[in-house]
Scaffold this motif. Structure first.
Motif, PDB file in Angstrom:
ATOM      1  N   LYS A 404       0.820  -1.202   0.000  1.00 41.37           N
ATOM      2  CA  LYS A 404       0.000   0.000   0.000  1.00 41.37           C
ATOM      3  C   LYS A 404       0.860   1.259   0.000  1.00 41.37           C
ATOM      4  N   LEU A 405       1.935   1.240   0.800  1.00 42.73           N
ATOM      5  CA  LEU A 405       2.810   2.411   0.858  1.00 42.73           C
ATOM      6  C   LEU A 405       3.589   2.591  -0.443  1.00 42.73           C
ATOM      7  N   TYR A 406       3.965   1.525  -1.065  1.00 46.12           N
ATOM      8  CA  TYR A 406       4.840   1.595  -2.242  1.00 46.12           C
ATOM      9  C   TYR A 406       4.104   2.104  -3.477  1.00 46.12           C
ATOM     10  N   VAL A 407       2.784   1.887  -3.553  1.00 45.46           N
ATOM     11  CA  VAL A 407       2.033   2.274  -4.751  1.00 45.46           C
ATOM     12  C   VAL A 407       1.282   3.583  -4.567  1.00 45.46           C
ATOM     13  N   THR A 408       1.550   4.340  -3.515  1.00 41.62           N
ATOM     14  CA  THR A 408       0.903   5.636  -3.335  1.00 41.62           C
ATOM     15  C   THR A 408       1.357   6.597  -4.434  1.00 41.62           C
ATOM     16  N   PRO A 409       0.536   7.617  -4.760  1.00 42.22           N
ATOM     17  CA  PRO A 409       0.930   8.574  -5.815  1.00 42.22           C
ATOM     18  C   PRO A 409       2.229   9.316  -5.527  1.00 42.22           C
ATOM     19  N   LEU A 410       2.640   9.378  -4.244  1.00 48.08           N
ATOM     20  CA  LEU A 410       3.892  10.063  -3.914  1.00 48.08           C
ATOM     21  C   LEU A 410       5.108   9.312  -4.427  1.00 48.08           C
ATOM     22  N   ARG A 411       4.965   8.012  -4.704  1.00 49.67           N
ATOM     23  CA  ARG A 411       6.040   7.147  -5.202  1.00 49.67           C
ATOM     24  C   ARG A 411       7.283   7.219  -4.302  1.00 49.67           C
ATOM     25  N   PRO A 412       7.151   6.804  -3.053  1.00 56.98           N
ATOM     26  CA  PRO A 412       8.288   6.909  -2.122  1.00 56.98           C
ATOM     27  C   PRO A 412       9.392   5.919  -2.477  1.00 56.98           C
ATOM     28  N   THR A 413      10.589   6.226  -2.038  1.00 58.28           N
ATOM     29  CA  THR A 413      11.712   5.312  -2.220  1.00 58.28           C
ATOM     30  C   THR A 413      11.599   4.164  -1.216  1.00 58.28           C
ATOM     31  N   MET A 414      12.443   3.154  -1.415  1.00 63.54           N
ATOM     32  CA  MET A 414      12.409   2.027  -0.478  1.00 63.54           C
ATOM     33  C   MET A 414      12.825   2.451   0.919  1.00 63.54           C
ATOM     34  N   TRP A 447      13.366  -4.420   1.237  1.00 66.92           N
ATOM     35  CA  TRP A 447      13.940  -4.330  -0.106  1.00 66.92           C
ATOM     36  C   TRP A 447      13.606  -5.560  -0.933  1.00 66.92           C
ATOM     37  N   SER A 448      13.703  -6.747  -0.337  1.00 68.89           N
ATOM     38  CA  SER A 448      13.419  -7.993  -1.070  1.00 68.89           C
ATOM     39  C   SER A 448      11.959  -8.049  -1.502  1.00 68.89           C
ATOM     40  N   TYR A 449      11.067  -7.671  -0.610  1.00 67.67           N
ATOM     41  CA  TYR A 449       9.645  -7.752  -0.948  1.00 67.67           C
ATOM     42  C   TYR A 449       9.271  -6.726  -2.025  1.00 67.67           C
ATOM     43  N   LEU A 450       9.733  -5.504  -1.874  1.00 72.24           N
ATOM     44  CA  LEU A 450       9.392  -4.475  -2.858  1.00 72.24           C
ATOM     45  C   LEU A 450      10.024  -4.779  -4.210  1.00 72.24           C
ATOM     46  N   THR A 451      11.222  -5.350  -4.212  1.00 69.10           N
ATOM     47  CA  THR A 451      11.845  -5.734  -5.475  1.00 69.10           C
ATOM     48  C   THR A 451      11.053  -6.847  -6.155  1.00 69.10           C
ATOM     49  N   ALA A 452      10.487  -7.763  -5.364  1.00 67.49           N
ATOM     50  CA  ALA A 452       9.721  -8.879  -5.928  1.00 67.49           C
ATOM     51  C   ALA A 452       8.413  -8.411  -6.556  1.00 67.49           C
ATOM     52  N   ILE A 453       7.760  -7.408  -5.966  1.00 66.41           N
ATOM     53  CA  ILE A 453       6.456  -6.966  -6.503  1.00 66.41           C
ATOM     54  C   ILE A 453       6.597  -5.822  -7.494  1.00 66.41           C
ATOM     55  N   ALA A 454       7.804  -5.320  -7.701  1.00 59.39           N
ATOM     56  CA  ALA A 454       7.966  -4.156  -8.584  1.00 59.39           C
ATOM     57  C   ALA A 454       7.613  -4.475 -10.022  1.00 59.39           C
ATOM     58  N   HIS A 455       7.682  -5.750 -10.442  1.00 60.69           N
ATOM     59  CA  HIS A 455       7.420  -6.119 -11.832  1.00 60.69           C
ATOM     60  C   HIS A 455       5.954  -6.436 -12.084  1.00 60.69           C
ATOM     61  N   GLU A 456       5.121  -6.423 -11.052  1.00 64.64           N
ATOM     62  CA  GLU A 456       3.700  -6.676 -11.269  1.00 64.64           C
ATOM     63  C   GLU A 456       3.093  -5.516 -12.052  1.00 64.64           C
ATOM     64  N   ALA A 457       2.088  -5.844 -12.859  1.00 65.17           N
ATOM     65  CA  ALA A 457       1.508  -4.830 -13.751  1.00 65.17           C
ATOM     66  C   ALA A 457       0.882  -3.689 -12.973  1.00 65.17           C
ATOM     67  N   SER A 458       0.132  -4.020 -11.906  1.00 65.06           N
ATOM     68  CA  SER A 458      -0.528  -2.966 -11.142  1.00 65.06           C
ATOM     69  C   SER A 458       0.480  -2.058 -10.446  1.00 65.06           C
ATOM     70  N   VAL A 459       1.559  -2.668  -9.909  1.00 60.01           N
ATOM     71  CA  VAL A 459       2.577  -1.873  -9.233  1.00 60.01           C
ATOM     72  C   VAL A 459       3.349  -1.017 -10.243  1.00 60.01           C
ATOM     73  N   SER A 460       3.682  -1.568 -11.384  1.00 57.85           N
ATOM     74  CA  SER A 460       4.404  -0.798 -12.404  1.00 57.85           C
ATOM     75  C   SER A 460       3.579   0.383 -12.890  1.00 57.85           C
ATOM     76  N   ALA A 461       2.274   0.158 -13.079  1.00 52.80           N
ATOM     77  CA  ALA A 461       1.416   1.256 -13.528  1.00 52.80           C
ATOM     78  C   ALA A 461       1.313   2.345 -12.469  1.00 52.80           C
ATOM     79  N   ALA A 462       1.219   1.938 -11.187  1.00 55.27           N
ATOM     80  CA  ALA A 462       1.126   2.937 -10.122  1.00 55.27           C
ATOM     81  C   ALA A 462       2.430   3.699  -9.949  1.00 55.27           C
ATOM     82  N   ARG A 463       3.564   3.015 -10.135  1.00 54.62           N
ATOM     83  CA  ARG A 463       4.857   3.672  -9.959  1.00 54.62           C
ATOM     84  C   ARG A 463       5.305   4.433 -11.200  1.00 54.62           C
TER      85      ARG A 463
END
Length: 905
Positions: A404-414, A447-463
């Motif tokens: 939830k935090l990673y896909v916010t419009p603010l696009r925070p860093t890890m 870092w491991s978890y966010l790196t694993a979900i970064a390639h998902e379509a929904s996460v990529s579109a949000a980021r």
């Protein structure tokens, strides 16, 4: 039997604003001949499937009239829709024990008076339970009124037939000489005999022009297709000028298009069993093996018959596509989604027959031997691949919050996610709930978890940070190459030209110009282009349409182009964005109601939908605008130290010069370049397409096109907005006098309409009761062209000069007045002085004796020498002028000897 069904009277679902429900789909208007009212021809659609269905109904012989069934009353009134059956047309149905209202896409009347209900949509959507419930209710109502219910999907409405119908539909507009030519054609072109358009034009072109004969033939063919008397399979043949056309006799039975179903079966439930496919032997598989890279795969090594059957199905489908079968046809035959089959074909070309194996049935041997893996991981290493997944040490609650935090419009860093206070609050809440200490996740876990979900379509579109993510490709086929004829689909858009434009005297008239272009999608040839110095208006769009309908020999001569510009004609479809000038009521009236052009509106925030015209504007910016003197390059930081105003004034980039350069760049530059996608120059593509398919022409009067120009509104006459000729002063327009010998005398006392082109105000066109009666010419600009922007700049400059002249004149007049007032005061003072002197002279005998008075009179009578003014003092910073001392004789000094340079050395 005449049926007049009416919408349900009970309160229920209100009608819709049709264009608001379009969403991300293409919407627009289709000119129809089956609305029941020849003056109201608009049929709105909200998707391309609805557009196909509307054309299907338009060219179905059994359909008498049809209309929208889901439009609200306000929408129908605002857009002047003809709704003889009323709108919205509600159909009651029950689903899951609840009563609902169904609003069909189209309702109408059949030729026998029965009720017609038609619905368009995706095949998968129309097979869902709720859609089937709607279809059952609509079918029952149509059957009750002796009518029909039709469902049109992407699998049933052929794109080729749709393009052929668009081709014919744009050529069905009447013109003055059609009745005479059609009567002659029907006499000599016998019913049942094949003939091509080229043959008919050669046969009857001597009596009428070739364009008139060709237009009459196509209109005759289009009318025959609508009535079912055209013996041509429009789903298999691309209609052009060399296609054999056969018209049936009116007494023959009409030819019906492929019927649409009244119901669709429900979607099959998800099952683990593969589809029942016929098993092929190994020899048959080897015989049918496609020419794919890599070795042939032996299906006997597969574990089950179902896996072998699925492999055989995939391989057969790929083989059919590679053998030349259409992708969609092969997908339907083998019960595969077209996108899945397209991916299989691409992977098979790359990896060979192994790409046709079902997912998870083929494993590549690992480089690590099993015994080493067992020593490293224990018994878990003996599990089959893909059957075991190690659970993450990160708790699910933290995983959900991190996502939830990673896909916010603010696009925070890890790091920002790792340090977020909400993780701490969640850990405290879990500790209080479980009674044990719950530690925060480490940075490595985050870092491991966010790196694993970064390639998902929904996460990529949000980021991605895009306000509207790009649209996915819906078809592997090329849209541009699928278009069958030139000018069948044209795109229009406006563009800002970053260039300073000056007046002939060097005054900056505008910081930028605005251009609008109409371009053919099939050939990328430009059909029309206009420029303006302020924001484009509806009249500029109408001027663009007018230019696209007219031949352009005069433009190439006027702008000194090296090559001709043969691109003109009436587009079948005009594709535009949501700009106000394109969606205005007047634009719809001209294009749809009057010219019979289909208008399509692009979805919001989808510039890729207008890729052809956007690519043109990129070319104009890079290869023309930013290379001209006076370019502003859009922003000061991009411009740097470049002085745009000075360079524009030095180069003399006036509006006339800019328009000439723009047209020359189009005709001699862009049209002559090689197009990589279409693999030919754009002008050659247009000429070849016109020779093969032809282009619909404007067959009306050239004077009627002048009505597309800008109409002037008289603010002094708010009741009608027209202009009246004064009996003595004549015609005044925009502050300037216009004359027309002989014409204005006949129009005195009458109210007229004035139309003009903003590029040239030296000529205006006068209309009386909708008919062109003549032109009027400006006496001030006789013999030269002046645009409205130059006229406004001249008026502004003249106003400033007039203000300066008035101020100077006022200062002079005030000085004269002051001088006049000062003269009267000096006269009064002189009079007082003389009077005082006279009084003193009268007192002299009393003051001086007689001999003194005689001496004073003698001195006064003597002439006085002139008074020379004193020399002006020299400035203090300059030395006094040198004066010689005179002749000093022998004491002037000692003369020094003169030595030569050689002696000096």
């Amino acid at each position: 039997m005449d049926t007049a069904p009416r919408p349900s009277g009970r309160p229920g679902t209100p009608g819709l604003d049709v264009f608001k429900i379009a969403g991300q789909s293409i919407s627009g208007f289709l000119p129809s001949f089956k609305t029941g009212n020849p003056r109201a021809v608009r049929q709105p659609f909200t998707s391309q499937l609805e557009e196909r269905l509307a054309l299907y109904l338009e060219y179905h012989p059994h359909v008498r009239t049809y209309q929208r069934g889901d439009a609200s009353t306000a929408f129908a009134e605002a857009h002047r829709l003809e709704t003889p059956l009323g709108t919205p047309y509600r159909i009651t149905y029950s689903f899951d024990g609840t009563v609902h209202d169904y609003l069909p896409d189209f309702v109408g009347t059949l030729c026998d008076g029965g009720l017609l209900i038609a619905e368009a949509g995706q095949d998968r959507e129309k097979r869902k339970d709720k859609a089937l419930a709607k279809a059952d209710a609509a079918l029952r109502l149509a059957t009750l009124h002796h009518g029909a219910y039709w469902i049109g999907t992407e699998l049933l409405l052929s794109p080729r037939r749709h393009y052929n119908l668009l081709f014919l539909h744009s050529r069905r507009q009447p013109f003055p000489t059609y009745a005479e030519i059609a009567a002659h054609l029907t006499t000599h072109w016998l019913r049942g005999e094949p003939a091509t358009v080229i043959q008919l034009v050669k046969q009857f072109g001597s009596r009428w022009s070739d364009a008139e004969v060709e237009a009459a033939v196509w209109k005759l063919v289009g009318d025959a297709a609508a009535a079912g008397y055209l013996l041509v399979d429009l789903t298999e043949v691309v209609v052009d000028r060399s296609t054999p056309l056969v018209l049936l006799a009116p007494s023959a039975a009409p030819i019906l298009p492929d019927p649409l179903p009244t119901t669709l079966s429900a979607l099959p439930e998800a099952s683990d069993e593969p589809p029942d496919t016929e098993l092929l032997s190994d020899d048959e598989l080897l015989m049918q093996a496609p020419p794919l890279p890599g070795p042939t795969f032996d299906p006997s090594v597969l574990e089950s018959d179902s896996t072998r059957a699925q492999f055989a199905r995939n391989l057969t489908a790929v083989t059919d596509v590679l053998a030349g079968m259409g992708l969609r046809t092969a997908a339907e035959r083998h019960d595969l989604a077209p996108s899945t089959l397209s991916r299989l074909v691409q992977r098979a070309k790359q990896f060979g027959q192994k790409a046709c194996l079902p997912y998870g049935t083929y494993r590549r041997d690992r480089a690590l031997r099993p015994e080493f893996r067992a020593k490293q991981f224990g018994q878990k290493a003996c599990l089959p691949y893909g059957t075991y997944r190690r659970d993450r040490a990160l708790r699910p609650e933290f995983q959900e919050l991190l996502r939830k935090l990673y896909v916010t419009p603010l696009r925070p860093t890890m790091t920002a996610v790792y340090e977020d206070v909400r993780l701490k609050q969640l850990a405290e809440a879990l500790s209080a709930q479980e009674g044990t200490l719950v530690c925060l996740p480490t940075y490595r876990q985050v870092w491991s978890y966010l790196t694993a979900i970064a390639h998902e379509a929904s996460v990529s579109a949000a980021r991605a940070g895009l306000k509207h993510p790009p649209r996915e490709r819906l078809s592997p086929a090329s849209f541009v190459l699928s278009i069958t004829a030139p000018a069948l689909i044209c795109q229009v858009d406006e563009h800002t030209v970053d260039l300073l434009v000056v007046a002939p005297d060097g005054t900056v008239m505008s910081q930028q110009a605005h251009a609008a272009v109409l371009i053919c999608v099939k050939t990328a040839a430009i059909v029309g282009a206009v420029l303006a110095l302020d924001h484009l208006k509806e009249e500029d769009y109408m001027r663009l349409i007018k230019q696209s309908l007219e031949p352009k020999e005069h433009l190439t001569t006027l702008y000194a182009c090296t090559h001709p510009w043969p691109c003109f004609g009436k587009p079948s479809v005009v594709f535009h964005d949501r700009g106000k000038i394109f969606t205005s009521e007047r634009a719809t009236q001209v294009l749809v109601d009057r010219l019979g052009i289909v208008t399509e509106q692009a979805p919001p925030y989808a510039p890729s939908a207008k890729g052809t015209v956007e690519a043109l504007f990129t070319w104009v910016t890079r290869k023309l605008t930013h290379r001209l003197p006076g370019t502003t390059k859009g922003a000061p930081e991009a411009r740097g130290l470049y002085d745009s105003a000075r360079e524009a004034a030095r180069a003399g980039i006036t509006f006339d010069v800019l328009e000439q350069l723009f047209i020359q760049a189009i005709v001699d530059g862009y049209m002559r370049e090689w197009d990589k996608l279409r693999r030919q120059t754009r002008i050659a593509l247009w000429e070849a397409g016109v020779r093969t398919h032809g282009v619909p022409r404007w067959m009306g009067s050239a004077d009627d096109l002048k009505l597309l120009l800008m109409k002037a509104v008289n603010r002094k006459n708010p009741l009608t907005g027209r202009y009246a000729l004064h009996p003595q002063r004549g015609l005044s327009f925009l502050g300037r006098r216009y004359v027309s010998p002989g014409l204005l005398d006949r129009l005195r006392g009458k109210e007229i309409d004035i139309y003009y082109d903003r590029r040239d105000l030296s000529v205006i066109y006068l209309f009386l009761e909708g008919e062109l009666v003549g032109e009027a010419y400006c006496t001030e600009w006789m013999g030269r062209r002046v645009s409205i922007w130059e006229a406004n700049a001249m008026r502004t400059a003249d106003g400033r000069a007039a203000q300066a002249a008035a101020a100077e004149s006022l200062a002079g007049r005030q000085q004269i007045q002051e001088t006049a007032s000062a003269g009267r005061q000096r006269l009064a003072r002189e009079t007082e002085r003389l009077e005082a002197k006279r009084r003193l002279d009268l007192q002299r005998p009393e003051v001086h004796p007689a001999h003194v008075q005689r001496v004073l009179e003698a001195l006064q009578a003597q002439p006085r020498p002139p008074v020379t003014p004193a020399p002006a003092p020299a400035p203090p910073h300059l030395l006094p002028r040198a004066e010689p001392d005179g002749d000093l004789g022998d004491e002037s000094g000692v003369c020094l000897p003169i030595r030569s340079r050689e002696e000096q050395a």
